[in-house]
Design a protein around this motif. Structure first.
Motif, mmCIF file in Angstrom:
data_model
loop_
_atom_site.group_PDB
_atom_site.id
_atom_site.type_symbol
_atom_site.label_atom_id
_atom_site.label_comp_id
_atom_site.label_asym_id
_atom_site.label_seq_id
_atom_site.Cartn_x
_atom_site.Cartn_y
_atom_site.Cartn_z
ATOM 1 N N ALA A 6 -32.540 51.208 85.845
ATOM 2 C CA ALA A 6 -32.576 50.731 84.401
ATOM 3 C C ALA A 6 -32.616 49.105 84.258
ATOM 4 C CB ALA A 6 -31.274 51.169 83.691
ATOM 5 N N ILE A 7 -33.550 48.705 83.542
ATOM 6 C CA ILE A 7 -33.436 47.128 83.344
ATOM 7 C C ILE A 7 -32.616 47.100 81.840
ATOM 8 C CG2 ILE A 7 -34.852 45.014 82.954
ATOM 9 C CD1 ILE A 7 -34.987 46.270 85.613
ATOM 10 N N LEU A 8 -31.680 46.152 81.949
ATOM 11 C CA LEU A 8 -30.674 46.372 80.787
ATOM 12 C C LEU A 8 -30.871 44.852 80.016
ATOM 13 C CD1 LEU A 8 -27.478 47.660 82.411
ATOM 14 C CD2 LEU A 8 -29.515 49.006 81.184
ATOM 15 N N ARG A 49 -30.595 39.521 81.376
ATOM 16 C CA ARG A 49 -31.158 40.802 81.507
ATOM 17 C C ARG A 49 -30.156 41.210 83.011
ATOM 18 N NH1 ARG A 49 -37.138 40.213 81.980
ATOM 19 N NH2 ARG A 49 -37.019 40.803 79.959
ATOM 20 N N TYR A 50 -30.253 42.639 83.207
ATOM 21 C CA TYR A 50 -29.641 42.999 84.199
ATOM 22 C C TYR A 50 -30.081 44.085 84.789
ATOM 23 C CZ TYR A 50 -25.418 40.374 82.210
ATOM 24 O OH TYR A 50 -24.550 39.350 81.782
ATOM 25 N N LYS A 76 -21.473 55.803 76.479
ATOM 26 C CA LYS A 76 -22.673 55.306 75.434
ATOM 27 C C LYS A 76 -21.655 54.503 74.449
ATOM 28 C CE LYS A 76 -24.958 58.146 73.201
ATOM 29 N NZ LYS A 76 -25.532 59.281 72.302
ATOM 30 N N GLU A 77 -20.506 54.812 74.097
ATOM 31 C CA GLU A 77 -19.808 54.037 73.089
ATOM 32 C C GLU A 77 -19.443 52.684 73.710
ATOM 33 O OE1 GLU A 77 -17.796 53.255 69.772
ATOM 34 O OE2 GLU A 77 -18.890 55.124 70.176
ATOM 35 N N LEU A 78 -19.108 52.727 75.010
ATOM 36 C CA LEU A 78 -18.869 51.467 75.692
ATOM 37 C C LEU A 78 -19.963 50.320 75.800
ATOM 38 C CD1 LEU A 78 -16.324 52.653 78.280
ATOM 39 C CD2 LEU A 78 -16.001 50.713 76.657
ATOM 40 N N LEU A 79 -21.268 50.990 76.045
ATOM 41 C CA LEU A 79 -22.162 50.087 76.411
ATOM 42 C C LEU A 79 -23.598 50.023 75.552
ATOM 43 C CD1 LEU A 79 -22.152 50.752 80.361
ATOM 44 C CD2 LEU A 79 -21.250 48.719 79.073
ATOM 45 N N HIS A 80 -24.087 51.207 74.979
ATOM 46 C CA HIS A 80 -25.137 51.198 74.533
ATOM 47 C C HIS A 80 -25.354 50.067 73.241
ATOM 48 C CE1 HIS A 80 -26.741 55.329 75.839
ATOM 49 N NE2 HIS A 80 -26.204 54.477 76.899
ATOM 50 N N HIS A 81 -24.381 49.658 72.419
ATOM 51 C CA HIS A 81 -24.683 48.756 71.432
ATOM 52 C C HIS A 81 -24.797 47.436 71.864
ATOM 53 C CE1 HIS A 81 -20.307 48.522 72.533
ATOM 54 N NE2 HIS A 81 -20.373 47.363 71.998
ATOM 55 N N PHE A 86 -33.693 48.982 73.733
ATOM 56 C CA PHE A 86 -32.996 50.184 74.583
ATOM 57 C C PHE A 86 -33.572 50.186 75.517
ATOM 58 C CE2 PHE A 86 -31.063 54.176 75.980
ATOM 59 C CZ PHE A 86 -29.865 54.247 75.760
ATOM 60 N N PRO A 87 -32.948 50.281 77.075
ATOM 61 C CA PRO A 87 -33.678 50.532 78.465
ATOM 62 C C PRO A 87 -34.406 51.775 78.395
ATOM 63 C CG PRO A 87 -31.169 50.598 78.612
ATOM 64 C CD PRO A 87 -31.518 50.369 77.311
#
Length: 98
Positions: A6-8, A49-50, A76-81, A86-87
């Motif tokens: 996943a490219i974040l 970018r990660y 999701k709660e920790l990271l998606h925002h 969205f990756p």
């Protein structure tokens, strides 16, 4: 083994917060059935970018086991925002390994 890639792209002013949240989130994913290991690497040219690389025993361990779990809701709660956009997440299988 399956490699999840996943490219974040993280909101630029949120990278420090993202990294702190990932420290917590990695404990969630590492406890999942089929998890073999993971890496989070930061891009030198684009600092917000990660790339996330996660090794799973099977595709289903990720797509059904992890994504279908209560633990994924915490993830999701920790990271998606932090992501914009969205990756896209893709899965790879080794063809040549030395």
């Amino acid at each position: 083994m399956i490699l999840e890639v996943a490219i974040l792209d993280v909101i630029p002013e949120k990278t420090s917060e993202f990294e702190a949240s990932f420290e917590v989130a990695q404990e969630i994913i590492s406890a999942m059935k089929g998890w073999l290991g993971h890496e989070l690497q930061q891009c030198l040219e684009v600092p917000n970018r990660y790339i996330l690389l996660v090794r799973w025993e099977t595709l289903e361990d990720h797509t059904i086991g992890f994504r279908g779990s209560a633990a994924y809701l915490e993830w999701k709660e920790l990271l998606h925002h932090y992501y914009s956009p969205f990756p896209v997440v893709e899965h790879y299988i080794s063809k040549y390994d030395k």
